[in-house]
Write a protein that holds these residues in place. Structure first.
Motif, PDB file in Angstrom:
ATOM      1  N   LEU A 198       0.826  -1.211   0.000  1.00 19.52           N
ATOM      2  CA  LEU A 198       0.000   0.000   0.000  1.00 19.52           C
ATOM      3  C   LEU A 198       0.862   1.264   0.000  1.00 19.52           C
ATOM      4  CD1 LEU A 198      -2.634  -1.064   2.688  1.00 19.52           C
ATOM      5  CD2 LEU A 198      -2.889  -1.119   0.188  1.00 19.52           C
ATOM      6  N   LEU A 199       2.129   1.107   0.392  1.00 19.52           N
ATOM      7  CA  LEU A 199       3.000   2.263   0.568  1.00 19.52           C
ATOM      8  C   LEU A 199       4.066   2.415  -0.508  1.00 19.52           C
ATOM      9  CD1 LEU A 199       3.503   1.755   4.399  1.00 19.52           C
ATOM     10  CD2 LEU A 199       1.888   3.312   3.286  1.00 19.52           C
ATOM     11  N   ILE A 200       4.478   1.298  -1.094  1.00 21.93           N
ATOM     12  CA  ILE A 200       5.491   1.359  -2.155  1.00 21.93           C
ATOM     13  C   ILE A 200       5.029   0.515  -3.333  1.00 21.93           C
ATOM     14  CG2 ILE A 200       7.444   1.799  -0.633  1.00 21.93           C
ATOM     15  CD1 ILE A 200       8.229  -1.101  -0.845  1.00 21.93           C
ATOM     16  N   GLU A 201       5.596   0.816  -4.472  1.00 17.29           N
ATOM     17  CA  GLU A 201       5.215   0.131  -5.703  1.00 17.29           C
ATOM     18  C   GLU A 201       6.278  -0.891  -6.073  1.00 17.29           C
ATOM     19  OE1 GLU A 201       4.421   1.435 -10.297  1.00 17.29           O
ATOM     20  OE2 GLU A 201       3.930   2.856  -8.707  1.00 17.29           O
ATOM     21  N   ILE A 202       5.847  -2.067  -6.466  1.00 20.33           N
ATOM     22  CA  ILE A 202       6.753  -3.102  -6.946  1.00 20.33           C
ATOM     23  C   ILE A 202       7.376  -2.607  -8.249  1.00 20.33           C
ATOM     24  CG2 ILE A 202       6.886  -5.477  -7.816  1.00 20.33           C
ATOM     25  CD1 ILE A 202       6.185  -5.324  -4.844  1.00 20.33           C
ATOM     26  N   GLY A 203       8.651  -2.881  -8.447  1.00 22.40           N
ATOM     27  CA  GLY A 203       9.288  -2.452  -9.681  1.00 22.40           C
ATOM     28  C   GLY A 203      10.584  -3.192  -9.934  1.00 22.40           C
ATOM     29  N   GLU A 204      11.311  -2.715 -10.926  1.00 20.53           N
ATOM     30  CA  GLU A 204      12.624  -3.265 -11.224  1.00 20.53           C
ATOM     31  C   GLU A 204      13.634  -2.642 -10.272  1.00 20.53           C
ATOM     32  OE1 GLU A 204      13.201  -2.493 -15.377  1.00 20.53           O
ATOM     33  OE2 GLU A 204      11.723  -4.003 -15.955  1.00 20.53           O
ATOM     34  N   LYS A 205      14.833  -3.216 -10.226  1.00 21.18           N
ATOM     35  CA  LYS A 205      15.847  -2.769  -9.280  1.00 21.18           C
ATOM     36  C   LYS A 205      16.086  -1.267  -9.360  1.00 21.18           C
ATOM     37  CE  LYS A 205      19.574  -5.255  -8.992  1.00 21.18           C
ATOM     38  NZ  LYS A 205      20.962  -5.770  -9.053  1.00 21.18           N
ATOM     39  N   SER A 206      16.134  -0.720 -10.554  1.00 23.84           N
ATOM     40  CA  SER A 206      16.397   0.713 -10.704  1.00 23.84           C
ATOM     41  C   SER A 206      15.237   1.582 -10.207  1.00 23.84           C
ATOM     42  CB  SER A 206      16.688   1.034 -12.170  1.00 23.84           C
ATOM     43  OG  SER A 206      15.577   0.665 -12.973  1.00 23.84           O
ATOM     44  N   ASP A 207      14.041   1.002 -10.079  1.00 24.62           N
ATOM     45  CA  ASP A 207      12.870   1.755  -9.636  1.00 24.62           C
ATOM     46  C   ASP A 207      12.742   1.818  -8.112  1.00 24.62           C
ATOM     47  OD1 ASP A 207      12.186   1.985 -12.312  1.00 24.62           O
ATOM     48  OD2 ASP A 207      10.867   0.243 -12.262  1.00 24.62           O
ATOM     49  N   ILE A 208      13.343   0.890  -7.430  1.00 32.74           N
ATOM     50  CA  ILE A 208      13.200   0.775  -5.980  1.00 32.74           C
ATOM     51  C   ILE A 208      14.475   1.279  -5.319  1.00 32.74           C
ATOM     52  CG2 ILE A 208      12.728  -0.778  -4.048  1.00 32.74           C
ATOM     53  CD1 ILE A 208      10.418  -0.641  -6.027  1.00 32.74           C
ATOM     54  N   GLY A 209      14.366   2.428  -4.656  1.00 34.57           N
ATOM     55  CA  GLY A 209      15.535   3.037  -4.036  1.00 34.57           C
ATOM     56  C   GLY A 209      15.560   2.853  -2.535  1.00 34.57           C
ATOM     57  N   VAL A 210      16.469   3.561  -1.909  1.00 30.89           N
ATOM     58  CA  VAL A 210      16.676   3.450  -0.471  1.00 30.89           C
ATOM     59  C   VAL A 210      15.421   3.856   0.310  1.00 30.89           C
ATOM     60  CG1 VAL A 210      18.014   4.359   1.476  1.00 30.89           C
ATOM     61  CG2 VAL A 210      19.181   3.664  -0.620  1.00 30.89           C
ATOM     62  N   LEU A 211      14.747   4.911  -0.132  1.00 38.07           N
ATOM     63  CA  LEU A 211      13.533   5.345   0.576  1.00 38.07           C
ATOM     64  C   LEU A 211      12.474   4.242   0.578  1.00 38.07           C
ATOM     65  CD1 LEU A 211      11.930   7.476   2.088  1.00 38.07           C
ATOM     66  CD2 LEU A 211      11.181   8.389  -0.119  1.00 38.07           C
ATOM     67  N   GLN A 212      12.275   3.605  -0.560  1.00 39.59           N
ATOM     68  CA  GLN A 212      11.298   2.510  -0.631  1.00 39.59           C
ATOM     69  C   GLN A 212      11.754   1.324   0.233  1.00 39.59           C
ATOM     70  OE1 GLN A 212      12.487   4.107  -3.355  1.00 39.59           O
ATOM     71  NE2 GLN A 212      10.682   5.118  -4.162  1.00 39.59           N
ATOM     72  N   ALA A 213      13.055   1.075   0.281  1.00 39.30           N
ATOM     73  CA  ALA A 213      13.580   0.004   1.126  1.00 39.30           C
ATOM     74  C   ALA A 213      13.326   0.312   2.605  1.00 39.30           C
ATOM     75  CB  ALA A 213      15.067  -0.198   0.868  1.00 39.30           C
ATOM     76  N   ILE A 214      13.484   1.565   2.979  1.00 36.53           N
ATOM     77  CA  ILE A 214      13.213   1.971   4.362  1.00 36.53           C
ATOM     78  C   ILE A 214      11.740   1.750   4.688  1.00 36.53           C
ATOM     79  CG2 ILE A 214      13.035   3.965   5.925  1.00 36.53           C
ATOM     80  CD1 ILE A 214      15.602   5.042   4.553  1.00 36.53           C
TER      81      ILE A 214
END
Length: 187
Positions: A26-42
């Protein structure tokens, strides 16, 4: 911590971990490696860690668990492995997905397990085992989930197949870590 049976704890761990992943969607979007950054990992790591910490029910351990889990996700994402629980490989070739899933799962799981070990090593004598359990869990779960995801995507022509594959990954990680968490944390 109130007395829990091993089965009760394991089931709660599985539900908490998997629910944390679902909430993260609900908070982050699934994507490819380049789409998912540190903020989404947090954000993703925080939702899973908070869910798991509710099962631990020891305030100091729970806080350390949340902080160390976030640290693990940030480190593996920043070093280029990616937020393995939320990324979809770009390749549609099954053998490549399985091999890369095994490699990235092992590295990512080791990083997350090591970071979580920082939260539990003092009060838990055999805490070092958690590092290897987490690495093995991710190394098994990512190739299976990724294979299911690519097969479903090719069959349905919908990206939703990849999301189902990630859900299977998280469910497997929850089961494999849950089976071992009680033994490590409370025996």
């Amino acid at each position: 911590m109130p007395a829990k049976t091993e089965l009760s704890f394991t089931l709660q761990w599985i539900v908490a971990t998997f629910s944390g992943f679902l909430l993260s969607l609900l908070l982050i979007e699934i994507g490819e490696k380049s789409d998912i950054g540190v903020l989404q990992a947090i954000i993703g790591g925080l939702t899973v860690a908070i869910s798991q910490s509710l099962i631990l029910r020891q305030p100091m351990l729970s806080l350390k668990w949340v902080l160390s889990t976030i640290l693990g996700w940030v480190v593996i994402t920043a070093m280029g492995v990616g937020a393995v629980g939320w990324i979809v490989p770009t390749t549609q070739q099954l053998p490549t997905r399985i091999l890369s899933g095994l490699i990235y799962g092992t590295i990512g799981g080791f990083g997350i397990g090591f970071a979580q070990w920082l939260a539990i090593y003092q009060p838990v004598p055999l805490a070092w085992r958690w590092i290897f359990i987490t690495a093995a869990s991710w190394a098994v779960a990512i190739p299976i989930g990724s294979a299911v995801g690519v097969i479903l995507r090719q069959f349905t022509q919908l990206f939703l197949g990849e999301v189902v594959g990630l859900a299977i990954t998280w469910l497997l990680v929850a089961v494999l870590t849950g089976i071992n968490a009680y033994k490590i944390l409370f025996k």
